[in-house]
Design an enzyme around this catalytic site. Sequence first.
Site, PDB file in Angstrom:
ATOM      1  N   TYR A 113      46.099  16.458   6.078  1.00 38.36           N
ATOM      2  CA  TYR A 113      45.331  17.124   6.393  1.00 38.36           C
ATOM      3  C   TYR A 113      44.137  18.060   4.885  1.00 38.36           C
ATOM      4  O   TYR A 113      43.635  17.488   4.965  1.00 38.36           O
ATOM      5  CB  TYR A 113      45.226  17.912   7.401  1.00 38.36           C
ATOM      6  N   GLY A 154      33.669  21.086  19.480  1.00 44.48           N
ATOM      7  CA  GLY A 154      33.751  22.020  18.631  1.00 44.48           C
ATOM      8  C   GLY A 154      32.421  22.030  17.452  1.00 44.48           C
ATOM      9  O   GLY A 154      31.430  22.321  17.673  1.00 44.48           O
ATOM     10  N   ILE A 155      33.188  22.181  16.069  1.00 42.52           N
ATOM     11  CA  ILE A 155      32.231  22.669  15.006  1.00 42.52           C
ATOM     12  C   ILE A 155      30.153  21.350  16.010  1.00 42.52           C
ATOM     13  O   ILE A 155      29.979  22.038  15.586  1.00 42.52           O
ATOM     14  CB  ILE A 155      32.709  22.560  13.796  1.00 42.52           C
ATOM     15  N   GLY A 156      30.866  20.415  15.493  1.00 44.15           N
ATOM     16  CA  GLY A 156      29.937  19.301  15.293  1.00 44.15           C
ATOM     17  C   GLY A 156      28.760  19.548  16.321  1.00 44.15           C
ATOM     18  O   GLY A 156      27.547  19.023  16.517  1.00 44.15           O
ATOM     19  N   SER A 194      37.225  21.413   4.588  1.00 47.55           N
ATOM     20  CA  SER A 194      38.276  23.140   4.634  1.00 47.55           C
ATOM     21  C   SER A 194      38.517  23.491   3.469  1.00 47.55           C
ATOM     22  O   SER A 194      38.733  23.044   2.736  1.00 47.55           O
ATOM     23  CB  SER A 194      39.357  22.608   5.639  1.00 47.55           C
ATOM     24  N   GLY A 247      30.798  13.649  14.835  1.00 49.87           N
ATOM     25  CA  GLY A 247      31.683  14.490  15.345  1.00 49.87           C
ATOM     26  C   GLY A 247      31.155  15.725  16.064  1.00 49.87           C
ATOM     27  O   GLY A 247      31.209  17.112  16.619  1.00 49.87           O
ATOM     28  N   ALA A 248      29.974  14.734  16.751  1.00 48.08           N
ATOM     29  CA  ALA A 248      29.013  15.788  17.587  1.00 48.08           C
ATOM     30  C   ALA A 248      29.488  15.953  18.945  1.00 48.08           C
ATOM     31  O   ALA A 248      28.933  16.635  20.036  1.00 48.08           O
ATOM     32  CB  ALA A 248      27.760  15.020  17.674  1.00 48.08           C
TER      33      ALA A 248
HETATM   34  N1  LIG Z   1      38.026  23.775  13.543  1.00 47.45           N
HETATM   35  C1  LIG Z   1      39.453  24.447  12.202  1.00 47.45           C
HETATM   36  O1  LIG Z   1      39.911  25.418  12.878  1.00 47.45           O
HETATM   37  C2  LIG Z   1      38.072  23.867  11.098  1.00 47.45           C
HETATM   38  C3  LIG Z   1      38.458  24.435   9.655  1.00 47.45           C
HETATM   39  C4  LIG Z   1      38.549  23.930   8.526  1.00 47.45           C
HETATM   40  C5  LIG Z   1      37.977  22.644   9.216  1.00 47.45           C
HETATM   41  N2  LIG Z   1      37.142  21.888  10.082  1.00 47.45           N
HETATM   42  C6  LIG Z   1      36.753  20.223  10.144  1.00 47.45           C
HETATM   43  O2  LIG Z   1      35.918  20.900  10.697  1.00 47.45           O
HETATM   44  C7  LIG Z   1      35.243  19.858  12.015  1.00 47.45           C
HETATM   45  C8  LIG Z   1      35.107  19.166  12.724  1.00 47.45           C
HETATM   46  O3  LIG Z   1      36.926  19.923  13.077  1.00 47.45           O
HETATM   47  P1  LIG Z   1      36.434  20.725  15.186  1.00 47.45           P
HETATM   48  O4  LIG Z   1      37.532  22.169  15.012  1.00 47.45           O
HETATM   49  O5  LIG Z   1      35.067  20.636  15.650  1.00 47.45           O
HETATM   50  O6  LIG Z   1      37.551  19.474  16.251  1.00 47.45           O
HETATM   51  P2  LIG Z   1      37.062  18.783  16.841  1.00 47.45           P
HETATM   52  O7  LIG Z   1      36.690  19.976  18.131  1.00 47.45           O
HETATM   53  O8  LIG Z   1      37.828  17.864  17.334  1.00 47.45           O
HETATM   54  O9  LIG Z   1      35.728  17.935  16.660  1.00 47.45           O
HETATM   55  C9  LIG Z   1      35.906  16.907  15.304  1.00 47.45           C
HETATM   56  C10 LIG Z   1      34.772  15.849  16.511  1.00 47.45           C
HETATM   57  O10 LIG Z   1      35.147  14.952  15.380  1.00 47.45           O
HETATM   58  C11 LIG Z   1      34.993  13.219  16.768  1.00 47.45           C
HETATM   59  N3  LIG Z   1      36.268  12.453  15.402  1.00 47.45           N
HETATM   60  C12 LIG Z   1      37.641  12.502  15.799  1.00 47.45           C
HETATM   61  N4  LIG Z   1      37.697  11.295  15.039  1.00 47.45           N
HETATM   62  C13 LIG Z   1      36.920  10.245  14.676  1.00 47.45           C
HETATM   63  C14 LIG Z   1      36.678   8.832  14.915  1.00 47.45           C
HETATM   64  N5  LIG Z   1      37.520   8.417  14.544  1.00 47.45           N
HETATM   65  N6  LIG Z   1      35.294   8.312  15.073  1.00 47.45           N
HETATM   66  C15 LIG Z   1      34.571   9.479  15.410  1.00 47.45           C
HETATM   67  N7  LIG Z   1      34.960  10.435  15.510  1.00 47.45           N
HETATM   68  C16 LIG Z   1      36.107  10.964  15.251  1.00 47.45           C
HETATM   69  C17 LIG Z   1      35.664  14.230  17.186  1.00 47.45           C
HETATM   70  O11 LIG Z   1      35.283  12.945  18.741  1.00 47.45           O
HETATM   71  P3  LIG Z   1      36.622  13.377  19.510  1.00 47.45           P
HETATM   72  O12 LIG Z   1      35.605  14.094  20.812  1.00 47.45           O
HETATM   73  O13 LIG Z   1      35.842  11.629  20.122  1.00 47.45           O
HETATM   74  O14 LIG Z   1      38.016  13.448  19.599  1.00 47.45           O
HETATM   75  C18 LIG Z   1      34.576  14.977  17.723  1.00 47.45           C
HETATM   76  O15 LIG Z   1      33.780  15.259  18.255  1.00 47.45           O
HETATM   77  C19 LIG Z   1      36.850  18.431  10.525  1.00 47.45           C
HETATM   78  O16 LIG Z   1      36.097  17.994   9.595  1.00 47.45           O
HETATM   79  C20 LIG Z   1      36.825  19.731  10.267  1.00 47.45           C
HETATM   80  O17 LIG Z   1      38.357  19.623   9.461  1.00 47.45           O
HETATM   81  C21 LIG Z   1      37.281  22.788  11.227  1.00 47.45           C
END
Ligand SMILES: NC(=O)c1ccc[n+]([C@@H]2O[C@H](COP(=O)([O-])OP(=O)(O)OC[C@H]3O[C@@H](n4cnc5c(N)ncnc54)[C@H](OP(=O)(O)O)[C@@H]3O)[C@@H](O)[C@H]2O)c1
Length: 291
Positions: free
Chosen positions: A164, A14-16, A139, A10-11
């Site tokens: 989720y 967002g967080i990654g 989460s 997920g690099a």
């Molecule tokens: N944001 C929050 O408020 C929050 C809170 C608690 C936990 N989290 C957790 O933090 C983690 C990162 O989420 P984020 O908030 O940073 O969201 P994000 O910005 O949507 O980033 C998600 C990353 O995961 C990748 N991804 C999604 N589906 C995938 C798949 N099928 N195969 C490979 N890669 C995939 C995305 O790729 P694409 O760019 O191609 O979509 C993106 O690089 C998640 O596990 C989420 O549950 C987030």
Amino acid sequence: MKRRRIVVTGATSGIGRATARALADGSHDLILASRNAALLEKTAGDFRAADPKAEIRTFVVDLASFASIRNFSLQLHEEIDQIDVLFNCAGLFMDRRTSTVEGFETTIGVNHLGSFLLTRLLVDLLAKGDEPQIVNVCSKAALFASFRDRPDAFMRHPAGFRAYSASKLLQLLSTLRLSEELSGLGITVNAIHPGDAATGIWKGDSPMMRLANSLIVGRLASAEEASKAGLYILENEAMRKVSGGFFEREGIGIPLPARLLDRSLRDAIARRTDEAIAWPEQSPEDPETSP
Ligand SMILES: NC(=O)c1ccc[n+]([C@@H]2O[C@H](COP(=O)([O-])OP(=O)(O)OC[C@H]3O[C@@H](n4cnc5c(N)ncnc54)[C@H](OP(=O)(O)O)[C@@H]3O)[C@@H](O)[C@H]2O)c1
């Protein structure tokens, strides 16, 4: 921090992305993985432009496809002989019901099954690492979830917040399981809650997601802020020895309610997960799983 080989899923967003960016200063070998090849190359290019010393390799993996995950693992095994950190950050929130290639509800299929299968396939490389760590970006939504132990638990699951939160519960309890199973190999396994952040995860056109986007998302922390919980676990010497925890920022532990510590719940999740990732050896069309 000493030099380490770190895989970040997920690099690209967002967080990654924020976590990988913080680590991409040439002091580590970074392996960035995500599903979009063009975005991956752009991400790596941005990091190299920001710091020419950055050492980055990119791999495409779609966590919604077991074949793609196995292919990624094969590629990694051909190129490298050890990993120090697996940072499982890829995740999504689907507000409509869709399925992975293998027929699992997508949020559960990606956040839990895909990440779990990848972890399993990389254990041998981690076992050769130096102070190897697995960090699962989970989460606190997990604390609101429940799990129904039934053959189609991962297939017919309702989407949206129920999927989720369930995916995060499955990820959390699998973290505890792996922490026990991998302790003999010296691999620590922890889960983190990064805090709610304005990232790409808040996508969707359901009424709930539209409401969240109009009322909540603008007030959330940045992805950089949210990356701190994970970076703390990676960078703090003492935290590198801890396993089986659920942490938020600065290594503050998140207590789990007694119902989530029930051994039979963890065992049921382990059994259903192992059945699922055995696909296609045991397909979702197995007689036990048919209606
Ligand atoms: N944001 C929050 O408020 C929050 C809170 C608690 C936990 N989290 C957790 O933090 C983690 C990162 O989420 P984020 O908030 O940073 O969201 P994000 O910005 O949507 O980033 C998600 C990353 O995961 C990748 N991804 C999604 N589906 C995938 C798949 N099928 N195969 C490979 N890669 C995939 C995305 O790729 P694409 O760019 O191609 O979509 C993106 O690089 C998640 O596990 C989420 O549950 C987030």
